[in-house]
Design a protein around this motif. Sequence first.
Motif, PDB file in Angstrom:
ATOM      1  N   GLY A 188     -73.732 -83.744  67.009  1.00 27.54           N
ATOM      2  CA  GLY A 188     -74.154 -84.734  66.025  1.00 27.54           C
ATOM      3  C   GLY A 188     -73.044 -85.384  65.220  1.00 27.54           C
ATOM      4  O   GLY A 188     -73.298 -86.327  64.478  1.00 27.54           O
ATOM      5  N   LEU A 189     -71.800 -84.877  65.337  1.00 24.78           N
ATOM      6  CA  LEU A 189     -70.709 -85.465  64.554  1.00 24.78           C
ATOM      7  C   LEU A 189     -70.060 -86.638  65.284  1.00 24.78           C
ATOM      8  O   LEU A 189     -69.704 -87.640  64.678  1.00 24.78           O
ATOM      9  CB  LEU A 189     -69.663 -84.395  64.236  1.00 24.78           C
ATOM     10  N   LEU A 199     -72.937 -73.133  65.358  1.00 26.27           N
ATOM     11  CA  LEU A 199     -73.238 -72.103  64.364  1.00 26.27           C
ATOM     12  C   LEU A 199     -73.671 -70.860  65.138  1.00 26.27           C
ATOM     13  O   LEU A 199     -74.717 -70.864  65.773  1.00 26.27           O
ATOM     14  CB  LEU A 199     -74.336 -72.560  63.406  1.00 26.27           C
ATOM     15  N   PRO A 219     -63.823 -84.212  58.257  1.00 26.56           N
ATOM     16  CA  PRO A 219     -63.589 -85.603  58.654  1.00 26.56           C
ATOM     17  C   PRO A 219     -62.116 -85.985  58.541  1.00 26.56           C
ATOM     18  O   PRO A 219     -61.301 -85.232  57.995  1.00 26.56           O
ATOM     19  CB  PRO A 219     -64.440 -86.401  57.662  1.00 26.56           C
TER      20      PRO A 219
ATOM     21  N   GLU B 146     -75.595 -89.691  59.725  1.00 26.69           N
ATOM     22  CA  GLU B 146     -76.591 -88.765  60.274  1.00 26.69           C
ATOM     23  C   GLU B 146     -76.116 -87.331  60.054  1.00 26.69           C
ATOM     24  O   GLU B 146     -74.974 -87.001  60.381  1.00 26.69           O
ATOM     25  CB  GLU B 146     -76.722 -88.990  61.781  1.00 26.69           C
ATOM     26  N   ALA B 148     -75.319 -83.538  60.646  1.00 25.29           N
ATOM     27  CA  ALA B 148     -75.066 -82.721  61.842  1.00 25.29           C
ATOM     28  C   ALA B 148     -75.059 -81.230  61.513  1.00 25.29           C
ATOM     29  O   ALA B 148     -75.691 -80.440  62.205  1.00 25.29           O
ATOM     30  CB  ALA B 148     -73.732 -83.111  62.473  1.00 25.29           C
ATOM     31  N   MET B 149     -74.337 -80.821  60.472  1.00 30.21           N
ATOM     32  CA  MET B 149     -74.157 -79.387  60.181  1.00 30.21           C
ATOM     33  C   MET B 149     -74.254 -79.156  58.675  1.00 30.21           C
ATOM     34  O   MET B 149     -73.589 -79.843  57.901  1.00 30.21           O
ATOM     35  CB  MET B 149     -72.790 -78.928  60.711  1.00 30.21           C
ATOM     36  N   ILE B 222     -78.139 -78.865  62.430  1.00 30.16           N
ATOM     37  CA  ILE B 222     -78.107 -77.407  62.378  1.00 30.16           C
ATOM     38  C   ILE B 222     -77.850 -77.005  60.928  1.00 30.16           C
ATOM     39  O   ILE B 222     -77.018 -77.636  60.260  1.00 30.16           O
ATOM     40  CB  ILE B 222     -76.973 -76.867  63.274  1.00 30.16           C
ATOM     41  N   ALA B 223     -78.545 -75.981  60.447  1.00 26.34           N
ATOM     42  CA  ALA B 223     -78.288 -75.515  59.078  1.00 26.34           C
ATOM     43  C   ALA B 223     -78.175 -74.005  59.045  1.00 26.34           C
ATOM     44  O   ALA B 223     -78.847 -73.301  59.792  1.00 26.34           O
ATOM     45  CB  ALA B 223     -79.392 -75.970  58.126  1.00 26.34           C
ATOM     46  N   GLU B 240     -72.493 -77.367  51.848  1.00 28.18           N
ATOM     47  CA  GLU B 240     -71.943 -78.640  52.308  1.00 28.18           C
ATOM     48  C   GLU B 240     -72.842 -79.230  53.376  1.00 28.18           C
ATOM     49  O   GLU B 240     -73.588 -78.517  54.056  1.00 28.18           O
ATOM     50  CB  GLU B 240     -70.527 -78.456  52.864  1.00 28.18           C
ATOM     51  N   ALA B 242     -72.282 -81.893  56.612  1.00 22.76           N
ATOM     52  CA  ALA B 242     -71.361 -82.694  57.413  1.00 22.76           C
ATOM     53  C   ALA B 242     -72.191 -83.629  58.277  1.00 22.76           C
ATOM     54  O   ALA B 242     -73.138 -83.196  58.945  1.00 22.76           O
ATOM     55  CB  ALA B 242     -70.489 -81.799  58.292  1.00 22.76           C
ATOM     56  N   GLY B 243     -71.840 -84.896  58.248  1.00 21.12           N
ATOM     57  CA  GLY B 243     -72.544 -85.875  59.066  1.00 21.12           C
ATOM     58  C   GLY B 243     -71.572 -86.664  59.910  1.00 21.12           C
ATOM     59  O   GLY B 243     -70.359 -86.418  59.879  1.00 21.12           O
ATOM     60  N   ASP B 244     -72.114 -87.638  60.668  1.00 22.79           N
ATOM     61  CA  ASP B 244     -71.216 -88.406  61.543  1.00 22.79           C
ATOM     62  C   ASP B 244     -70.438 -89.465  60.770  1.00 22.79           C
ATOM     63  O   ASP B 244     -69.622 -90.170  61.344  1.00 22.79           O
ATOM     64  CB  ASP B 244     -71.984 -89.003  62.733  1.00 22.79           C
ATOM     65  N   LEU B 247     -68.489 -85.957  54.877  1.00 23.65           N
ATOM     66  CA  LEU B 247     -68.755 -84.568  54.492  1.00 23.65           C
ATOM     67  C   LEU B 247     -68.950 -84.547  52.988  1.00 23.65           C
ATOM     68  O   LEU B 247     -68.207 -85.196  52.249  1.00 23.65           O
ATOM     69  CB  LEU B 247     -67.540 -83.712  54.874  1.00 23.65           C
TER      70      LEU B 247
END
Lengths: 325, 329
Positions: A188-189, A199, A219, B146, B148-149, B222-223, B240, B242-244, B247
């Motif tokens: 997704g990143l 994870l 990032p 979006e 992601a984590m 995912i979390a 935190e 993190a997205g695309d 962060l």
Amino acid sequence: MHARSYLNAVCARDDLDEILLLEETNRDLAHQIAAQTGVSVASGPAEFLERVDAVIITSDNVHHAPLALAAARAGVHALVEKPLATRIPDAVAMVEAYRQASLVLATSFPCPFSPAFQALAARARAGELGDVLALRCTNRGTMPGGFFIERERSGGGAVIDHAVHVADLLRRITGRDPQRVYAEIGHGLYHQDWDDSGLLTIEMSGGTFSTLDCSWSRPGSFPTWGDVTIKLIGSEASATADLFGQRLEYYPAEPARPKWIGWGSDLDALLIDDFLEAIRAGRQPVSSGEDGLWALRVALAAYASAQAGAPVDVLPGPAVDREGL
Amino acid sequence: MGDRPVRLAIAGAGHMGARHAAAIRTCESAELVAVWSRTRAHAARLAGEHGARVAESLSALVESFDIDAVIVCTPPAHHAEPALAAFRAGKHVIVEKPLARSISHGERMIEAADAAGLFLMTAHVARHLPLLRTLHDQVLSGAIGEIAMIHMSRETATALSGWRIDPAEGGGVVLDLGIHEFDWLLWTAGPVERVYCRAASRVRDAAAAYALTTLRFRSGAIAEVESSATKGEGFRISGELAGDAGLITYDSDRDVALSTDLEPLGRAEYGGLPTSFTRASPFLEQMEHWMRCLRGQERPLVKPSEALDALRVALAALESARSGQVLPP
């Protein structure tokens, strides 16, 4: 990625006769580096292995096994960048070849040399925190690019790149081997076919468990490359190690981004010290080939778990000598 | 209700009952009328502190007093009985989180609220925390693209006790602490596809004091949720996303407006929240919100179905911790 750091560490030493480079894919780069550092360049693998006692292998992950096996045949000790290999049979063959040849095979795990980590592990192993109930770990980083994001060269993405470090540290802290792995792996990143986020829940023999975030979730603007953190919940007390937490925070004038400047110990140099001492003393290195094999098992179990959508067993392997810690 | 204060009763005079009574005292639009508890002395003490009357029974609480709504603060396994009694008597219900201890109880409460046309609002106070509300707004405005984590953590130094660590009555940290993160995550990141949880107890046969829950969202995000009653001192929320496109991080230990270096005044009470040094406490913000809802001025922030969804995730985590299986919520 770490080749320059290792080269700096070996160049700083005065106990080595000759330092030789073998650049597998980019000769121009090898000669450029040689010119900068004053080391020599070998014209090919045969000449290279003829001239050295020990090699540091920092090639694409998929080339670790053939290079290390060739070195073993030539009687050359090896320090291999992690992951030790990309497939279990290759890693097993490497460990076996070095054992039979009575040569040192070390895996490039610098984290065990962190004084903070060693203090945490010693306290945990001495029972100062009570029973280890659980751990919560991170090894997050920036997306490295290069061969790391070409699966046919790296063997995967973020998970094979980063899960191995903490998988190894967990064995050292708990004195147990990993038994079961559950993993959620994502894209997704960066939305590419390689995994950029993972994870894991790693369950050790004896029941202790740990989560591990091995994502490339820092990032481009992040002030440093990433982190390695370990939080240990004991029945008596808890402790957290931030292995690269010793830093200055630097805010330059625009337009440069803020930077964290580490002032902790040079773990790569300590890793190379140990590798050379192990060769001279004829002992196992702190980060052995077996350690690399165990960590690889965890990373590959994570991919298998994500595919299965369920926890998977980490297959048992040869007994591990961890006296070096 | 017009302009007069909303008249409230509290069922259950434990820690959360006292918190809501304190919020009512500072909320101009609310008034505490009566308190009931299974332990009469607890009700008498709380009522005495706030100038309210003691109800001798649950039916007396909902039928004999001139009240608009009941705040249910009994242990979760005992939320349904007072809630259903209140609905039968035509009173709105505000219920402490989690909505109930079982899905069937939660569903019956929602059905009864719908049938009676009355409010059922769950006290997911985390949505009123300025930190977590700002974080929610930032994420929804696209600050990190979006998602992601995600990591979210809630740690308290106060050991859970009583019904909270009784595996049947409470559910340890997963139900008591994790429910906040589960609700916030469902609110912010959407529906959850599957749940995996590992948990550890400090006391044999007690519910977990420490839990790590993995959530996979329908979106692919995912979390990881850490729920801990093993902190050395104080209370902390941190995490935190993190997205695309970025962060974003938070840490109540790091992001403080006022630090003091005084000797501690005493042990933190159960579930103590960090003082936020914002206009109103999250509990007062929440109370004011409820009162506006009951007066028809606002829509409830937490829909009954959302409280049930958060409970589904928490119960799946508890069951996963027990069985070692990956489960749908």
